[in-house]
Design a protein around this motif. Structure first.
Motif, PDB file in Angstrom:
ATOM      1  N   LYS A 162       0.834  -1.208   0.000  1.00 61.91           N
ATOM      2  CA  LYS A 162       0.000   0.000   0.000  1.00 61.91           C
ATOM      3  C   LYS A 162       0.868   1.258   0.000  1.00 61.91           C
ATOM      4  O   LYS A 162       0.599   2.227  -0.745  1.00 61.91           O
ATOM      5  CB  LYS A 162      -0.906  -0.007   1.233  1.00 61.91           C
ATOM      6  CG  LYS A 162      -2.146  -0.857   1.091  1.00 61.91           C
ATOM      7  CD  LYS A 162      -3.137  -0.240   0.110  1.00 61.91           C
ATOM      8  CE  LYS A 162      -4.434  -1.014   0.061  1.00 61.91           C
ATOM      9  NZ  LYS A 162      -5.401  -0.427  -0.893  1.00 61.91           N
ATOM     10  N   LEU A 163       1.899   1.257   0.829  1.00 60.01           N
ATOM     11  CA  LEU A 163       2.781   2.416   0.907  1.00 60.01           C
ATOM     12  C   LEU A 163       3.619   2.568  -0.364  1.00 60.01           C
ATOM     13  O   LEU A 163       3.928   3.688  -0.780  1.00 60.01           O
ATOM     14  CB  LEU A 163       3.684   2.302   2.135  1.00 60.01           C
ATOM     15  CG  LEU A 163       2.966   2.413   3.482  1.00 60.01           C
ATOM     16  CD1 LEU A 163       3.933   2.140   4.634  1.00 60.01           C
ATOM     17  CD2 LEU A 163       2.332   3.790   3.645  1.00 60.01           C
ATOM     18  N   LYS A 164       3.972   1.447  -0.966  1.00 64.31           N
ATOM     19  CA  LYS A 164       4.752   1.494  -2.210  1.00 64.31           C
ATOM     20  C   LYS A 164       3.917   2.108  -3.332  1.00 64.31           C
ATOM     21  O   LYS A 164       4.420   2.887  -4.150  1.00 64.31           O
ATOM     22  CB  LYS A 164       5.225   0.101  -2.606  1.00 64.31           C
ATOM     23  CG  LYS A 164       6.065   0.090  -3.886  1.00 64.31           C
ATOM     24  CD  LYS A 164       6.657  -1.266  -4.165  1.00 64.31           C
ATOM     25  CE  LYS A 164       7.333  -1.299  -5.531  1.00 64.31           C
ATOM     26  NZ  LYS A 164       8.395  -0.278  -5.644  1.00 64.31           N
ATOM     27  N   LYS A 165       2.632   1.773  -3.386  1.00 68.94           N
ATOM     28  CA  LYS A 165       1.749   2.360  -4.398  1.00 68.94           C
ATOM     29  C   LYS A 165       1.638   3.866  -4.206  1.00 68.94           C
ATOM     30  O   LYS A 165       1.510   4.618  -5.168  1.00 68.94           O
ATOM     31  CB  LYS A 165       0.362   1.722  -4.307  1.00 68.94           C
ATOM     32  CG  LYS A 165       0.287   0.306  -4.862  1.00 68.94           C
ATOM     33  CD  LYS A 165      -1.129  -0.227  -4.788  1.00 68.94           C
ATOM     34  CE  LYS A 165      -1.226  -1.619  -5.393  1.00 68.94           C
ATOM     35  NZ  LYS A 165      -2.619  -2.147  -5.321  1.00 68.94           N
ATOM     36  N   LYS A 166       1.692   4.301  -2.968  1.00 69.04           N
ATOM     37  CA  LYS A 166       1.559   5.722  -2.658  1.00 69.04           C
ATOM     38  C   LYS A 166       2.830   6.507  -2.957  1.00 69.04           C
ATOM     39  O   LYS A 166       2.780   7.625  -3.484  1.00 69.04           O
ATOM     40  CB  LYS A 166       1.176   5.899  -1.181  1.00 69.04           C
ATOM     41  CG  LYS A 166       0.972   7.335  -0.763  1.00 69.04           C
ATOM     42  CD  LYS A 166       0.535   7.430   0.696  1.00 69.04           C
ATOM     43  CE  LYS A 166       0.321   8.880   1.105  1.00 69.04           C
ATOM     44  NZ  LYS A 166      -0.118   8.997   2.530  1.00 69.04           N
ATOM     45  N   HIS A 167       3.988   5.920  -2.634  1.00 67.08           N
ATOM     46  CA  HIS A 167       5.248   6.659  -2.733  1.00 67.08           C
ATOM     47  C   HIS A 167       6.138   6.225  -3.902  1.00 67.08           C
ATOM     48  O   HIS A 167       7.172   6.852  -4.139  1.00 67.08           O
ATOM     49  CB  HIS A 167       6.045   6.493  -1.427  1.00 67.08           C
ATOM     50  CG  HIS A 167       5.355   7.022  -0.228  1.00 67.08           C
ATOM     51  ND1 HIS A 167       5.193   6.298   0.929  1.00 67.08           N
ATOM     52  CD2 HIS A 167       4.739   8.226   0.011  1.00 67.08           C
ATOM     53  CE1 HIS A 167       4.528   7.013   1.823  1.00 67.08           C
ATOM     54  NE2 HIS A 167       4.242   8.185   1.298  1.00 67.08           N
ATOM     55  N   GLY A 168       5.763   5.173  -4.603  1.00 68.09           N
ATOM     56  CA  GLY A 168       6.608   4.689  -5.688  1.00 68.09           C
ATOM     57  C   GLY A 168       7.909   4.119  -5.159  1.00 68.09           C
ATOM     58  O   GLY A 168       7.916   3.385  -4.176  1.00 68.09           O
ATOM     59  N   THR A 169       9.013   4.486  -5.768  1.00 69.05           N
ATOM     60  CA  THR A 169      10.314   3.987  -5.321  1.00 69.05           C
ATOM     61  C   THR A 169      10.905   4.843  -4.200  1.00 69.05           C
ATOM     62  O   THR A 169      11.962   4.494  -3.659  1.00 69.05           O
ATOM     63  CB  THR A 169      11.305   3.951  -6.497  1.00 69.05           C
ATOM     64  OG1 THR A 169      11.420   5.263  -7.062  1.00 69.05           O
ATOM     65  CG2 THR A 169      10.836   2.981  -7.572  1.00 69.05           C
ATOM     66  N   LYS A 170      10.238   5.936  -3.866  1.00 64.20           N
ATOM     67  CA  LYS A 170      10.735   6.818  -2.805  1.00 64.20           C
ATOM     68  C   LYS A 170      10.317   6.305  -1.426  1.00 64.20           C
ATOM     69  O   LYS A 170       9.395   5.518  -1.287  1.00 64.20           O
ATOM     70  CB  LYS A 170      10.210   8.235  -3.009  1.00 64.20           C
ATOM     71  CG  LYS A 170      10.650   8.898  -4.322  1.00 64.20           C
ATOM     72  CD  LYS A 170      10.054  10.277  -4.453  1.00 64.20           C
ATOM     73  CE  LYS A 170      10.486  10.940  -5.761  1.00 64.20           C
ATOM     74  NZ  LYS A 170       9.872  12.288  -5.917  1.00 64.20           N
ATOM     75  N   LYS A 171      10.995   6.787  -0.410  1.00 62.60           N
ATOM     76  CA  LYS A 171      10.668   6.517   0.997  1.00 62.60           C
ATOM     77  C   LYS A 171      10.615   5.019   1.316  1.00 62.60           C
ATOM     78  O   LYS A 171       9.715   4.545   2.002  1.00 62.60           O
ATOM     79  CB  LYS A 171       9.341   7.179   1.379  1.00 62.60           C
ATOM     80  CG  LYS A 171       9.378   8.699   1.259  1.00 62.60           C
ATOM     81  CD  LYS A 171       8.072   9.331   1.721  1.00 62.60           C
ATOM     82  CE  LYS A 171       8.127  10.845   1.620  1.00 62.60           C
ATOM     83  NZ  LYS A 171       6.862  11.474   2.058  1.00 62.60           N
ATOM     84  N   LEU A 172      11.605   4.293   0.838  1.00 57.86           N
ATOM     85  CA  LEU A 172      11.710   2.871   1.164  1.00 57.86           C
ATOM     86  C   LEU A 172      11.833   2.673   2.665  1.00 57.86           C
ATOM     87  O   LEU A 172      11.253   1.741   3.229  1.00 57.86           O
ATOM     88  CB  LEU A 172      12.925   2.259   0.444  1.00 57.86           C
ATOM     89  CG  LEU A 172      13.297   0.814   0.826  1.00 57.86           C
ATOM     90  CD1 LEU A 172      12.137  -0.129   0.561  1.00 57.86           C
ATOM     91  CD2 LEU A 172      14.547   0.378   0.051  1.00 57.86           C
ATOM     92  N   TRP A 173      12.582   3.564   3.326  1.00 56.97           N
ATOM     93  CA  TRP A 173      12.766   3.465   4.778  1.00 56.97           C
ATOM     94  C   TRP A 173      11.436   3.558   5.519  1.00 56.97           C
ATOM     95  O   TRP A 173      11.232   2.877   6.540  1.00 56.97           O
ATOM     96  CB  TRP A 173      13.697   4.579   5.266  1.00 56.97           C
ATOM     97  CG  TRP A 173      13.143   5.956   5.048  1.00 56.97           C
ATOM     98  CD1 TRP A 173      13.312   6.757   3.938  1.00 56.97           C
ATOM     99  CD2 TRP A 173      12.297   6.704   5.933  1.00 56.97           C
ATOM    100  NE1 TRP A 173      12.630   7.946   4.083  1.00 56.97           N
ATOM    101  CE2 TRP A 173      11.994   7.941   5.303  1.00 56.97           C
ATOM    102  CE3 TRP A 173      11.780   6.462   7.201  1.00 56.97           C
ATOM    103  CZ2 TRP A 173      11.199   8.913   5.895  1.00 56.97           C
ATOM    104  CZ3 TRP A 173      10.973   7.431   7.799  1.00 56.97           C
ATOM    105  CH2 TRP A 173      10.695   8.631   7.149  1.00 56.97           C
ATOM    106  N   LEU A 174      10.512   4.372   4.993  1.00 55.21           N
ATOM    107  CA  LEU A 174       9.227   4.561   5.661  1.00 55.21           C
ATOM    108  C   LEU A 174       8.360   3.313   5.559  1.00 55.21           C
ATOM    109  O   LEU A 174       7.831   2.832   6.572  1.00 55.21           O
ATOM    110  CB  LEU A 174       8.494   5.753   5.052  1.00 55.21           C
ATOM    111  CG  LEU A 174       7.076   6.009   5.590  1.00 55.21           C
ATOM    112  CD1 LEU A 174       7.132   6.294   7.090  1.00 55.21           C
ATOM    113  CD2 LEU A 174       6.425   7.163   4.837  1.00 55.21           C
ATOM    114  N   ARG A 175       8.197   2.776   4.358  1.00 49.15           N
ATOM    115  CA  ARG A 175       7.332   1.597   4.209  1.00 49.15           C
ATOM    116  C   ARG A 175       7.955   0.351   4.839  1.00 49.15           C
ATOM    117  O   ARG A 175       7.242  -0.499   5.365  1.00 49.15           O
ATOM    118  CB  ARG A 175       6.971   1.360   2.751  1.00 49.15           C
ATOM    119  CG  ARG A 175       8.109   1.226   1.769  1.00 49.15           C
ATOM    120  CD  ARG A 175       7.536   1.042   0.356  1.00 49.15           C
ATOM    121  NE  ARG A 175       8.556   1.109  -0.674  1.00 49.15           N
ATOM    122  CZ  ARG A 175       8.981   2.251  -1.211  1.00 49.15           C
ATOM    123  NH1 ARG A 175       8.471   3.401  -0.808  1.00 49.15           N
ATOM    124  NH2 ARG A 175       9.907   2.256  -2.146  1.00 49.15           N
TER     125      ARG A 175
END
Length: 209
Positions: free
Chosen positions: A125-138
């Motif tokens: 879900k977080l990957k769909k929202k942020h794409g390749t960015k913010k890997l640390w967050l998801r």
């Protein structure tokens, strides 16, 4: 690379189940099963798989882990029931270490199935929202939430009714704090594995083209 990640994931699961009977303490405030220091690394591996290969691949990895654990339990049960040779004088110790209790086994399987699938869902879900960015967050968000659910389910099923509710809550909290800290420490490993996986996939694609 996916083959190695799946192998590492399943291997860590089985190893965690084997060493789960051992308890260790951190000072005077936390008691954890030895499996915890192994099992916490399965979540980052699943996150790497979902990040690079997609949600369905991650779900299949989780399913494969569940099936492998069930098969391992069956074979362990069979080996325990085999008649011990006269020269083997450690049958009771063998049973104690590998047998475990039925309640703990059920707790482990249920908490695994729920938490690992939750990890895949939240991460995707977080990957769909942020794409390749913010890997640390998801990575951290999905792992920390899943670890909380895993700890709560496991302790509730394994020890519910055997101790006061306050003691159960303290046990859940102290174990989760340790897992929370470990999740943060494991973040660089996720970046490293994702980088290696993407590099490997790019190399394979160039060879096929």
């Amino acid at each position: 690379m996916l083959l190695y990640l799946n192998g590492l994931f399943v291997g860590l699961l089985i190893l965690a189940n084997i060493v789960a009977v051992k308890l260790f303490s951190i000072g005077h405030w936390a008691v954890l099963p030895a499996a915890a220091i192994i099992y916490i690394f399965t979540y980052p591996i699943v996150d790497v798989i979902v990040e690079v290969y997609g949600k369905e691949t991650g779900r299949r990895t989780v399913q494969a882990g569940l099936i492998t654990q069930l098969l391992a339990l069956i074979f362990i049960f069979i080996t325990i029931q085999l008649p011990a040779a006269p020269v083997f004088g450690h049958q009771s110790e063998f049973k104690t270490i590998l047998g475990g209790s039925f309640r703990v086994i059920i707790a482990s399987l249920v908490s695994y199935a729920v938490s690992q699938n939750l990890d895949v869902y939240v991460f995707n879900k977080l990957k769909k929202k942020h794409g390749t960015k913010k890997l640390w967050l998801r990575n951290n968000a999905s792992t920390m939430l899943s670890q909380l659910v895993d700890t709560a389910i496991f302790i509730s099923i394994a020890f519910g009714g055997t101790m006061p509710i306050v003691a159960l809550m303290v046990l859940i909290l102290t174990q989760y704090v340790c897992k929370f800290c470990a999740s943060i420490v494991a973040t660089p490993i996720v970046y490293l594995l994702v980088g290696l996986a993407r590099k490997t996939e790019a190399k394979n694609s160039s060879l096929l083209s």
